[in-house]
Write a protein that holds these residues in place. Sequence first.
Motif, PDB file in Angstrom:
ATOM      1  N   TYR A  33       0.860  -1.190   0.000  1.00 31.62           N
ATOM      2  CA  TYR A  33       0.000   0.000   0.000  1.00 31.62           C
ATOM      3  C   TYR A  33       0.894   1.237   0.000  1.00 31.62           C
ATOM      4  CZ  TYR A  33      -3.659   3.322   1.296  1.00 31.62           C
ATOM      5  OH  TYR A  33      -4.543   4.378   1.293  1.00 31.62           O
ATOM      6  N   CYS A  35       0.626   5.552   0.027  1.00 32.46           N
ATOM      7  CA  CYS A  35      -0.248   6.729   0.125  1.00 32.46           C
ATOM      8  C   CYS A  35      -0.175   7.515  -1.180  1.00 32.46           C
ATOM      9  CB  CYS A  35       0.208   7.634   1.268  1.00 32.46           C
ATOM     10  SG  CYS A  35       0.063   6.840   2.861  1.00 32.46           S
ATOM     11  N   HIS A 255       1.167  11.132   9.913  1.00 29.68           N
ATOM     12  CA  HIS A 255       0.235  10.286   9.157  1.00 29.68           C
ATOM     13  C   HIS A 255       0.406   8.780   9.428  1.00 29.68           C
ATOM     14  CE1 HIS A 255      -2.615   9.267   6.103  1.00 29.68           C
ATOM     15  NE2 HIS A 255      -1.728   8.743   5.299  1.00 29.68           N
ATOM     16  N   GLU A 259      -1.824   5.992  11.478  1.00 28.23           N
ATOM     17  CA  GLU A 259      -2.353   4.781  10.839  1.00 28.23           C
ATOM     18  C   GLU A 259      -2.080   3.553  11.718  1.00 28.23           C
ATOM     19  OE1 GLU A 259      -1.745   3.666   6.725  1.00 28.23           O
ATOM     20  OE2 GLU A 259      -1.340   5.746   6.241  1.00 28.23           O
TER      21      GLU A 259
HETATM   22 ZN    ZN Z   1      -1.844   7.500   3.693  1.00 29.47          ZN
END
Ligand code: ZN
Length: 493
Positions: A33, A35, A255, A259
Amino acid sequence: MQLYKSQSLKIYNSLSGKKEVFEPLNEGHVGMYVCGPTVYSHVHLGNCRTFMSFDMIFRYFKHLGYKVRYVRNITDAGHLEDDADEGEDKISKKARLEKIEPMEVVQRYTVDFHNILQKFNFLPPSIEPTATGHIIEQIEIIKDIVDKGFAYEVNGSVYFDVNKFNEQNHYGKLSGRKLEDMISSTRELAAQEEKRSPQDFALWKRAEPQHIMRWPSPWGDGFPGWHLECTAMSTKYLGETFDIHGGGMDLKFPHHECEIAQAEASFGQAPVKYWLHANMLTLNGKKMSKSTGNNILPNEIFSGENDIFSKAFSPTVVRFFMMQAHYTSILDLSNDALLASEKGYNRLMDAIEELENLKVSGSSDFDVAAWRQSCYDAMNDDFNTPVLIAQLFEAVKHINLIKEGQEKITEADLNMLSLAVKTFVFEILGLERKHDAQGDSQVLSGVIELLIELRNQARINKDFETSDKIRDQLLELGIQLKDGKEGTSFTVS
Ligand code: ZN
Ligand code: AMP
């Protein structure tokens, strides 16, 4: 046999601060993943560098034979101007200033993002989800975090309780911070009044009456906090724990830290096995950034329409320039560096063309198999593209010696060399051949110059219908003519 079985890949895990042997959670599969962009303005070259680093990483995993699910999101809601949950939503603000719908802003800059990435020869990710397409999933996670006692509601907003979380977990483990130090250095801001602690962050924000981007929720109309979308989308498509999470260094805190906290609070387990952070592209020694204006847009470099560079540079030369630095190193963009990269790129492409013409002999002076393994060793050492490129120039040296008759190569070795060079250059680094990369733009420039000449002729003949038609139809194709003292120039968007 898949290549990954014979190549041992090590990657630098920002969480442990060490290079670790890569072992995926499920054999043969990689879940990654990254961003994605906040689509409220054009992506600058700094943004492109981070995405390019992960494009190269995606390419290498695929080359090794892994089945890769690569998720890169589009942030189309929830990203506020200030990290401390202050200010306007970046997309809402742009929509307000331009008097258009937020979704028009999103559409315009998502299309722009895709166009730029295509010019740089990026591979599309497997899934490109949007924050607004996953509001329900985000609300579900918030409900879960509230139920578990790690979040609280105040006046229609929901905040993550960092102190509560930190009692049994470590908030700050990715960025190497301690909660006490963070609290003492935090600014007091208006929106903080609702928070129990300044470090708490918004999972859901109440929408004020003028706020256009809003959704119903158990806490009233509002919108999700920025950090939450990535938790919702990564875990939906990759599972509650997945292999790799990437992004730029500047996203590490807050950030990515947030998460981790959200996922651990909700799912009770660490969400990510390997955290990868790409380093910044700088201009004049300072971070390239949308907000400070210290940036350059990709099209400004491709067209040469800027005051910083002496000429235009093709996307593949810019890509080569970026690949010459390790993804975890800071890279400064300058005219001299780009000129040097262009020279190097041309030398590499010339040698690749020569591969077709080399004469074979009964023996080889060049150990191609050992050389090829050294290319893999470079990539296996945390995707070390500068070392890989140094190895490619080692091959260039031999190609030129063979061409000049000073070295010999067998047919089998030449085939191996040719395949390996092309694999590393085109498939893994994602570069394009000179004529693919430059041919199209040269032909296009030639055709536009011809049309400019015809338009000038029409104007001399006072045939304004034809001259306007040429200008307007070119504009529809995204080619803008500019009449100046020196004649007519053009830009391609
Ligand atoms: Zn992100
Ligand atoms: P944003 O659209 O601002 O959310 O940024 C998109 C991505 O670009 C994030 O992963 C950022 O970390 C990254 N980024 C922003 N500025 C730079 C820069 N100067 N160099 C490299 N990456 C950057």
